[in-house]
Design an enzyme around this catalytic site. Sequence first.
Site, PDB file in Angstrom:
ATOM      1  CG  PHE A 249      -1.557  -1.670   1.562  1.00  0.00           C
ATOM      2  CD1 PHE A 249      -2.059  -1.899   0.749  1.00  0.00           C
ATOM      3  CD2 PHE A 249      -1.528  -2.433   2.631  1.00  0.00           C
ATOM      4  CE1 PHE A 249      -2.074  -3.496   0.883  1.00  0.00           C
ATOM      5  CE2 PHE A 249      -1.826  -3.419   2.908  1.00  0.00           C
ATOM      6  CZ  PHE A 249      -1.828  -4.245   2.145  1.00  0.00           C
ATOM      7  CG  ASP A 251       2.454   4.878   3.385  1.00  0.00           C
ATOM      8  OD1 ASP A 251       3.579   4.641   2.895  1.00  0.00           O
ATOM      9  OD2 ASP A 251       2.160   4.332   4.470  1.00  0.00           O
TER      10      ASP A 251
END
Length: 364
Positions: A249, A251
Site C-alpha cells: 500500500f 504511502d
Amino acid sequence: MRMRRVDDMQSAATYAKELESEDPEEVTVRLDAGDVYAMSGEARAARQILTRMKSVGYSTADWKKHTLTPSIANSQAIEWIFLVDALNFSFWSDQPRQYSVTLDGKTYHGYWTLCAAVNRALAAGIPITDAAYYAKASDEELADVFRGDSVESIPLLGERIGVLREVGRVLVDKYQGRFSNLLACCEGSAQRLVNLVVTEFMCFRDEHQFHGRPVAMYKRAQILVADIWACFEGKGLGRFVDIDSITMFADYRVPQALCHFGALEYSPRLLEFLRESEKVVRQVGELNAQQCPPTPGLLPPGHPWEIEIRGNSIWAVECIKRCIEESGTPVNAILLDFYLWDYSKEYAKEMQEIPIHLTRSINY
C-alpha cells in the site's frame, strides 16, 4: 546496476512484472550489485525482514491484537473497517503540536487517532459506522467525532467529511446502507472488490499520469481488502481466492522503511529535496512545489517524484516477496507491508535520518 521504474506500470493491483529502464531518475530498486559475490539490496532486505518476522511470529492474527481494532470478526467489523479505510489518509502534522486523541487514558497519534476517534464515538452512542448516519450528519457533528485533545484538528477535515458524504450516499442508495452487501457482490475475489470499490467510490480512485502513461496505485482500496482479510484471518467474509494479487500500500512510511533496509535508494537530489522540505513545511507551513525539480515544500499528488517513490516501493516489496518465497517461506505483499509499517512506527527514531515525502492527499 539495473533499475526498475514506474513508467510502464498499469495498476498496483496487477503490477507483478519487471519494469526495465536504462534511464533511472530519482528512485532505484536495488535489484543486483556490481560484485557478483555481494548480496543485492532487496535480497539483504528480504533476509533481514524474514528474520525479524519469524522472531516475532508475525501473521494475520496480529491485526486484531491492537487495542483499537475490532477483536471479533463479524459484520460490525466490516463496517468499521470500511469507515476507517475510507478515511485512512494524511495523518502527518506540520504543526508544533501534533493532532492527538486520548481514549481510555492513552494518547494516540497518526493513523491510530482515527481509530481512537471512531471507537470513542461508538462508545458515546454515536452510530459513526452506519452509512445512513454519516451520509447526512452535519459538518459540526462529524467535526466533533474527530475532535482532538487540543485546538489542532485532524488534517484535511473538510475532505474527510466530503468522503463520508460520498461513500455514505452510495451505500445508502445502492447497498442498503451496508458495505457488507457490496462485499458480497465480489464472491471471494480481492480483485473484484478493488475494482468495484474504485468504480463505485470516486474518492478511492488513486489514479495518476506518469510521463503520459496511466498509473493506478489504489492504496486505500487495497488496504481495505487486506484489513478484511486480516481481521477474518482469511476465512469466511475475509476469504479471497486471489489475495496474493494485492500489492503493498504505497504511502509515505513504508518507502522510508524500504530505504532503511536497503531495498530502495534515493538520488542525492531527491534526498536533499526531501530533507529541506521537512524543514520548510514545519517552519512555514504547506508550500506546494509544482515544478520539477521543485522548490522544497509539499510534493503535490501526482508529481513525477511522488509517483517514482510510490511505484518503486510497490516493486521493491514484490522483489522482497519473491526472494522470501525462493527461500521456501510463503508470504504475500500484505503481510510484508503490515510488518514494514509497524516497524517504521516502532523504530521511528532509528529511521529519522531517512526523510519521508510530504504530500497532502486523500490517497494515503
